[in-house]
Design a protein around this motif. Structure first.
Motif, short mmCIF file in Angstrom:
data_model
loop_
_atom_site.label_atom_id
_atom_site.label_comp_id
_atom_site.label_asym_id
_atom_site.label_seq_id
_atom_site.Cartn_x
_atom_site.Cartn_y
_atom_site.Cartn_z
N ILE A 240 -12.08 -1.01 -12.75
CA ILE A 240 -10.79 -1.53 -12.29
C ILE A 240 -10.60 -1.19 -10.82
O ILE A 240 -10.86 -0.06 -10.40
N ARG A 241 -10.13 -2.18 -10.07
CA ARG A 241 -9.78 -1.95 -8.67
C ARG A 241 -8.32 -2.37 -8.48
O ARG A 241 -7.92 -3.44 -8.95
N LEU A 242 -7.53 -1.53 -7.83
CA LEU A 242 -6.10 -1.78 -7.67
C LEU A 242 -5.84 -2.56 -6.38
O LEU A 242 -6.29 -2.18 -5.31
N LYS A 243 -5.09 -3.66 -6.51
CA LYS A 243 -4.79 -4.53 -5.38
C LYS A 243 -3.29 -4.87 -5.39
O LYS A 243 -2.52 -4.33 -6.17
N GLY A 244 -2.87 -5.81 -4.56
CA GLY A 244 -1.51 -6.32 -4.57
C GLY A 244 -0.46 -5.23 -4.40
O GLY A 244 -0.54 -4.41 -3.49
N GLU A 245 0.53 -5.24 -5.30
CA GLU A 245 1.61 -4.26 -5.20
C GLU A 245 1.12 -2.84 -5.42
O GLU A 245 1.79 -1.87 -5.03
N LEU A 246 -0.06 -2.70 -6.04
CA LEU A 246 -0.63 -1.38 -6.28
C LEU A 246 -1.44 -0.87 -5.08
O LEU A 246 -2.13 0.13 -5.18
N ALA A 247 -1.35 -1.59 -3.97
CA ALA A 247 -2.04 -1.17 -2.75
C ALA A 247 -1.12 -1.22 -1.54
O ALA A 247 -1.58 -1.24 -0.40
N ARG A 248 0.20 -1.22 -1.80
CA ARG A 248 1.16 -1.33 -0.70
C ARG A 248 1.78 0.01 -0.34
O ARG A 248 1.75 0.95 -1.13
N VAL A 249 2.37 0.07 0.85
CA VAL A 249 3.08 1.25 1.33
C VAL A 249 4.52 0.85 1.65
O VAL A 249 4.75 -0.22 2.22
N ALA A 250 5.47 1.70 1.27
CA ALA A 250 6.87 1.40 1.57
C ALA A 250 7.69 2.67 1.53
O ALA A 250 7.34 3.64 0.86
N SER A 251 8.80 2.64 2.25
CA SER A 251 9.78 3.71 2.13
C SER A 251 10.35 3.69 0.73
O SER A 251 10.52 2.64 0.11
#
Length: 316
Positions: free
Chosen positions: A85-96
């Protein structure tokens, strides 16, 4: 993997952003550019997808692994019988944590959430642009946030756990677990939950407490740490970074060099002449070549110095 299991996985994922693939050569997904085949492989773009997939794998009795950026894994030549499994999309984002791209003004820092699949480079770049400091020493480490948290990755005197606030994980049955920093036991290259390593769970995201700083100063520190790393590490060859954990009070690279193993080869695998704690693929190394060389290094160091070297790379 049985035919029925394949059909059920295809049915589950048919409307997802990425398709389930089968019989996938993992050399293409490892920075060592070596390794056997995985029975199945998929990119997961959201938390709900991840929970659904792990729930089905649990019912089917199939194993799984997350590969992150592929910088710290080696699949043996016999292959992996489950799902990579490779995590992409919302599972690879950064946010406050506060959302809307704004920092959280707290007296001892800002809380920032990073997806487990986010590269450390992307995370540091985001923090630098926001004027947030604390993990500059990670500059140049080619891993993912999730993988770094799982092994409490560190360099140059710092560890990622120093800034960790909490972790959001999905366990082997698909259940969501939120773990505050106080419930984790962090040590050298290891993160444990309730006395167990995080092998059975996937780090979906991690929250960090970062300190406000001056953007140019943060960028300068990152560049300095990157220059230190580049000056001491092999370039232009496939590797997994530091191959062995440093034993207490010593350095694996020093021991390997003192054992006369710099440049030692096994097939297409070689102990780097630049840094002895790097095993590099000179072009056509198999996973077996790398593992054989690893064992030769371990045996020689044990005989000469009575020190057992433990691999930092995850052997799958």
């Amino acid at each position: 993997m049985k035919r029925q299991q394949r059909e059920e996985l295809v049915a589950l994922t048919k409307n997802w952003p990425s398709a389930m693939c089968f019989d996938v050569p993992m050399a293409s997904y490892s920075t060592l550019r070596a390794g056997g085949r995985a029975a199945a492989f998929i990119d997961i773009h959201g938390l709900a997808e991840l929970q659904a997939l792990l729930g089905q794998l649990h019912e089917q009795g199939l194993v799984f692994r997350v590969i992150g950026r592929g910088s710290n894994i080696l699949v043996t030549d016999k292959g992996f019988p489950g799902v990579m499994i490779r995590l992409k999309g919302e599972l690879a984002r950064v946010a406050s944590v506060a959302g809307s791209g704004r920092r959280v003004p707290e007296e001892d820092g800002a809380l920032i959430n990073a997806g487990g699949g986010c590269s450390l480079a992307s995370f540091l770049s985001w923090c630098t642009k926001q004027g947030l400091s604390g993990l500059e020493f990670m500059a140049g480490i080619p891993g993912s946030v999730g993988g770094a948290v799982r092994m409490n990755a560190g360099a140059l005197g710092g560890e990622i756990g120093d800034r960790l606030h909490s972790v959001e994980c999905v366990d082997g049955s698909g259940s969501l677990i939120r773990v505050p920093r106080a419930e984790l036991r962090l040590s050298y290259r290891k993160a444990e939950l309730a006395g167990k390593e995080l092998d059975g769970v996937i780090v979906a995201s991690a929250c960090f407490r970062m300190q406000p700083g001056v953007q140019e100063e943060i960028r300068s520190r990152c560049a300095g740490f990157l220059a230190q790393r580049k000056g001491k590490q092999p370039a232009g060859v496939a590797s997994a970074g530091s191959f062995f954990k440093n034993p207490v009070g010593d350095a694996a690279g020093r021991l390997i060099e003192a054992a006369g193993l710099k440049g030692h080869r096994c097939g297409g695998a070689m102990v780097s002449p630049v840094h002895a704690n790097f095993i590099v693929n000179t072009g056509k190394s198999s996973a077996t070549d790398i593992l054989t060389l690893m064992e030769q290094v371990q045996e020689t160091v044990l005989q000469k110095f009575a020190v057992s070297l433990e691999p930092e790379v995850e052997i799958i």
